[in-house]
Design an enzyme around this catalytic site. Structure first.
Site, PDB file in Angstrom:
ATOM      1  N   GLU B 143      85.295  46.610  51.546  1.00 41.54           N
ATOM      2  CA  GLU B 143      83.974  46.709  52.200  1.00 41.54           C
ATOM      3  C   GLU B 143      83.436  45.291  52.353  1.00 41.54           C
ATOM      4  O   GLU B 143      82.755  44.772  51.478  1.00 41.54           O
ATOM      5  CB  GLU B 143      83.058  47.566  51.326  1.00 41.54           C
ATOM      6  CG  GLU B 143      81.760  47.958  51.995  1.00 41.54           C
ATOM      7  CD  GLU B 143      80.775  48.603  51.011  1.00 41.54           C
ATOM      8  OE1 GLU B 143      81.108  48.649  49.809  1.00 41.54           O
ATOM      9  OE2 GLU B 143      79.696  49.015  51.428  1.00 41.54           O
ATOM     10  N   ALA B 154      73.621  44.724  48.868  1.00 39.99           N
ATOM     11  CA  ALA B 154      73.841  44.049  47.593  1.00 39.99           C
ATOM     12  C   ALA B 154      74.982  43.042  47.678  1.00 39.99           C
ATOM     13  O   ALA B 154      75.384  42.451  46.688  1.00 39.99           O
ATOM     14  CB  ALA B 154      74.151  45.085  46.523  1.00 39.99           C
ATOM     15  N   HIS B 155      75.543  42.841  48.878  1.00 38.88           N
ATOM     16  CA  HIS B 155      76.675  41.924  48.989  1.00 38.88           C
ATOM     17  C   HIS B 155      76.191  40.475  48.991  1.00 38.88           C
ATOM     18  O   HIS B 155      75.138  40.166  49.529  1.00 38.88           O
ATOM     19  CB  HIS B 155      77.469  42.220  50.278  1.00 38.88           C
ATOM     20  CG  HIS B 155      78.149  43.560  50.268  1.00 38.88           C
ATOM     21  ND1 HIS B 155      79.413  43.737  50.759  1.00 38.88           N
ATOM     22  CD2 HIS B 155      77.763  44.771  49.811  1.00 38.88           C
ATOM     23  CE1 HIS B 155      79.777  45.018  50.615  1.00 38.88           C
ATOM     24  NE2 HIS B 155      78.786  45.651  50.044  1.00 38.88           N
ATOM     25  N   ALA B 236      72.297  50.329  55.062  1.00 33.85           N
ATOM     26  CA  ALA B 236      72.840  49.067  55.569  1.00 33.85           C
ATOM     27  C   ALA B 236      73.222  49.126  57.038  1.00 33.85           C
ATOM     28  O   ALA B 236      74.257  48.615  57.462  1.00 33.85           O
ATOM     29  CB  ALA B 236      74.042  48.620  54.734  1.00 33.85           C
ATOM     30  N   ASP B 269      73.357  60.995  46.141  1.00 28.22           N
ATOM     31  CA  ASP B 269      72.960  60.921  44.745  1.00 28.22           C
ATOM     32  C   ASP B 269      71.474  61.198  44.570  1.00 28.22           C
ATOM     33  O   ASP B 269      70.945  61.143  43.478  1.00 28.22           O
ATOM     34  CB  ASP B 269      73.301  59.529  44.171  1.00 28.22           C
ATOM     35  CG  ASP B 269      72.585  58.410  44.917  1.00 28.22           C
ATOM     36  OD1 ASP B 269      71.990  58.686  45.991  1.00 28.22           O
ATOM     37  OD2 ASP B 269      72.622  57.265  44.442  1.00 28.22           O
ATOM     38  N   GLY B 270      70.797  61.482  45.681  1.00 25.55           N
ATOM     39  CA  GLY B 270      69.369  61.751  45.584  1.00 25.55           C
ATOM     40  C   GLY B 270      68.549  60.474  45.692  1.00 25.55           C
ATOM     41  O   GLY B 270      67.325  60.509  45.709  1.00 25.55           O
ATOM     42  N   ASP B 320      80.133  55.596  45.904  1.00 32.95           N
ATOM     43  CA  ASP B 320      79.765  54.175  45.942  1.00 32.95           C
ATOM     44  C   ASP B 320      79.403  53.729  44.523  1.00 32.95           C
ATOM     45  O   ASP B 320      78.505  52.904  44.316  1.00 32.95           O
ATOM     46  CB  ASP B 320      78.596  53.929  46.901  1.00 32.95           C
ATOM     47  CG  ASP B 320      78.528  52.485  47.375  1.00 32.95           C
ATOM     48  OD1 ASP B 320      77.478  52.088  47.918  1.00 32.95           O
ATOM     49  OD2 ASP B 320      79.517  51.744  47.182  1.00 32.95           O
TER      50      ASP B 320
END
Lengths: 288, 435
Positions: B143, B154-155, B236, B269-270, B320
């Site tokens: 990724e 967050a990259h 993103a 995941d909510g 993820d």
């Protein structure tokens, strides 16, 4: 002939299943002593198969020492096609019970030499000692297995071309597409079924009513091949009310009057769970 | 009873009293397994005159194909984007631990990293079958680093690159080797992306669009050149706009080449996606797959498209998950960054930028079921069948079809994993004490 009239399809199916169960339990099959059963396909016997599966799951009936011979199979249909009779028997019966694959016999519609396959089937029945009880249905045209109108009443297992009536009746299983319905089948002959020691014919719903009338109230006639069983020493016809719609009121009243006696064949209902001591008591079924 | 099976003498297991996911629905059927594959019992009966050697009562459980996670960055303290000395044991640890989440195959994912990391880490990842040692590895998911600086999430920005100069050669030089690479996420607005996408697709690598500010036509062009996946839809990328839907518009684009399907990953995941957005995506996506409409085509019916679109057949659930998954709240690394875990939320330390998740795959499936109100079958397929189809391996993974690999799960009605099987062998079972 015994004519058993039940009110609904469900009750007729259950009566038939109970009868088969009692017959197998009384026979007391075991190693080297197999109960040979002839079996049909189609929508009529489905209810009966469901009840037999139920009896098996309850532990009341085991098929470990039962050998089966199916009546027919389409020619040219792949064995794993959802509409083949192999698939029908697997999904509706064999996969739910403890029958051994080597004791199951169904004609192979894809055999290289079809007539040889039919002859071998007859030999297998002979080798198994003949059929104890052959269960069958009836077509709207009065046929037993695929013995279409005009079939010899002494015929043996052979290849048959299907009548238009039968192809039309079967079309609903092939997406309503006539071109997909097989046109030939391998079938046991009328004579083959007549050789069985006992025959049970299941007939339910109104569209079979005329065929039932022709089969039992008219003469023996190769146009209505089920009529051949008028000359069999031990036949039971099990039907629901709707199937009697074309019979004389007199006939229906007569056989309904006999139900008290005929019900002794299914009551009491025996189970393989019983100990040997209990089953040694006399419980020979009533027979005329 | 003597063994008279003509094909093989290997033991046959029959799983009874269960509901299995087959032909898109849960059915009351037994599951038969031999030599690590799902067996056809009818064939066994008629062809081989065989029967089961062992019968296992599943007590009414649901049996589903094993989950396939195509985007997981690490877990249990292990970070796949970190080139450590014990990288191999790290990947082994994660592959073993995720068995309890129902994952039987996965793609270890590397976030944007400097070339040195790829050169050190990638040779240590090998495609391998799962088993008692852990879930199978299908190949790496890279990724980045060819993504958009504006949608880096967050990259680390300093590692983000472009392949404008040398196109595919640049990409190859950055990664070092593509031998065990299964998926590459990139931003299609980068110049020469079409060439790169074509080259990757030619090598059987799945190209995914993500961390990008592409507009819809750039995204459609990328799909035409071979892209088949969208990395964590909605996250993103540009938000849906009614005059330029951006990458999100691929859900309902009419420019997808015939016979192709675009899949889209979602982290359910909510946290990463509002349930309403999850539902919009779930309901909006037709397949383009023709399901013939029965009946004669007469009159007006002859002019209408004669197919029914199945809803949401492209949705792929992904975790993820990051290194902190499975660990206590606190600080952990994600590649070159430090992230902070607080409950289910993971942020870049000191910020509110989401960075991966700590959700487990089975929790994602349960949340997806609850948030969308979809059927149990749909939820299970989103974690098994669809990722298998994305990677083109549905003939052996992701289903319980005959002759498929016997990677499956026993679940209770609330979709909690009770046991995990790989190649027909039990590799994890829920301890009675719930540990």
């Amino acid at each position: 002939m015994k004519l058993i009239i039940q009110e609904t399809y469900g009750q007729a199916s259950e009566w038939a299943a109970k009868y088969i169960r009692n017959r197998i339990v009384h026979f007391a099959p075991g190693p080297g002593r197999f109960f040979t059963l002839g079996l049909p396909t189609g929508s009529t016997p489905l209810g009966c198969y469901q009840k037999l599966v139920e009896y098996h799951k309850n532990g009341d009936l085991s098929f470990k020492y039962v050998k089966t011979f199916n009546m027919d199979e389409y020619v040219g249909l792949p064995r794993d096609h959802p509409e083949s009779y192999h698939s029908f028997m697997w999904n509706n019966f064999f996969k739910h019970i403890d029958i051994l694959a080597e004791n199951v016999h169904i004609l192979d519609g894809n055999a290289a030499d079809l007539q040889a396959e039919c002859d071998a089937f007859e030999d297998k029945i002979k080798a198994a000692g003949g059929i104890e009880l052959f269960v069958g249905g009836i077509g709207p045209d009065g046929h037993i297995a695929f013995n279409e109108p005009g079939s010899s009443l002494v015929s043996r297992t052979r290849v048959k071309t299907l009548a238009m009536d039968t192809i039309l009746a079967n079309a609903r299983f092939f997406d309503g597409d006539l071109s997909k319905v097989p046109t030939m089948a391998l079938t046991v002959g009328v004579g083959t079924v007549m050789d069985a020691r006992e025959v049970m014919i299941l007939i339910t719903e109104a569209h079979k009513a005329f065929a039932l009338y022709k089969a039992i109230e008219e003469g023996v006639n190769h146009m209505w091949t089920v009529s051949a069983f008028q000359q069999h020493p031990k036949t039971v016809f099990v039907c629901d009310e709707d199937a009697t719609l074309e019979l004389k009121v007199k006939t229906v009243k007569y056989f309904k009057g006999l139900m008290l006696v005929h019900n002794k064949l299914v009551e009491p209902l025996y189970s393989m769970k019983e100990t040997e001591a209990e089953s040694s008591q006399s419980k020979k079924p009533y027979s005329d | 009873m003597p063994s008279n099976k003509s094909v093989s003498d290997a033991p046959i297991a029959q799983f009874t009293n269960c509901r299995i996911l087959r032909d898109r629905r849960l059915q009351r059927e037994d599951l038969w397994v031999r030599e690590g594959k799902i067996l056809n019992p009818e064939k066994l009966f008629f062809d081989e005159k065989g029967s089961a050697d062992i019968q296992l009562d599943c007590k009414g459980s649901i049996i589903a194909p094993g989950f396939i996670d195509v985007q997981i960055n690490g877990g249990f303290g292990v970070d796949f984007s970190m080139a450590t000395d014990d990288f191999k044991s790290g990947i082994d640890l994660v592959s073993q631990k995720i068995l309890s989440h129902g994952v039987t195959s996965f793609c270890p994912t590397l976030v944007t990293s400097p070339p040195s990391v790829y050169h050190q880490v990638l040779p240590q990842i090998s495609v391998r079958n799962g088993g008692a040692h852990g879930a199978g590895i299908l190949g790496a998911h890279l990724e980045g680093p060819f993504i958009s600086k504006e949608k880096k999430g967050a990259h680390p920005e300093h590692c983000i690159r472009t392949f404008e100069a040398g196109a595919f050669q640049d990409l190859l030089a950055t990664y070092g080797s593509l031998d065990c690479v299964r998926i590459v996420t990139l931003a299609p607005e980068i110049k020469r992306s079409s060439e790169v996408i074509r080259e990757l697709t030619k090598r059987g690598i799945c190209v995914s669009l993500g961390h990008s500010v592409a507009n819809l036509s750039q995204a459609e062009e990328a799909v035409q050149h071979g892209a088949t996946f969208i990395t964590h839809l909605f996250n993103a990328m540009l938000p849906f706009h009614h005059r330029d839907p951006g990458i999100v518009g691929l859900l309902t684009s009419d420019k997808i080449p015939a016979g192709r399907r675009v899949f889209y990953g979602m982290i359910s995941d909510g946290i990463h996606t509002n349930p309403a957005a999850l539902r919009i995506a779930h309901r909006a996506h037709p397949t383009g797959k023709a399901i013939p409409v029965l009946g004669p085509a007469v009159g007006l019916a002859a002019k209408l498209p004669r197919r029914v679109c199945l809803p949401s057949s492209g949705l792929v659930l992904v975790t993820d998950a990051i290194a902190g998954m499975g660990l206590a709240p606190g600080r952990h690394t994600l590649g070159q960054q430090v992230v902070e875990i607080d409950g289910l939320n993971t942020y870049i330390a000191g910020t509110k930028t989401l960075s991966g998740s700590v959700a487990t795959m089975d929790a994602c499936v349960r949340h997806f079921l609850e948030a969308t109100g979809c059927s149990v079958e749909t939820a299970l397929e989103a974690a098994s069948l669809h990722p298998a189809q994305l990677l083109g391996i549905e003939h052996k993974k992701g289903t319980l079809d005959y002759d498929s690999d016997a990677d499956f799960l026993m679940l209770n009605d609330s979709l909690y994993v009770q046991a995990t099987y790989i190649a027909g062998e039990e590799v994890w079972r829920q301890d009675v004490l719930g540990m």
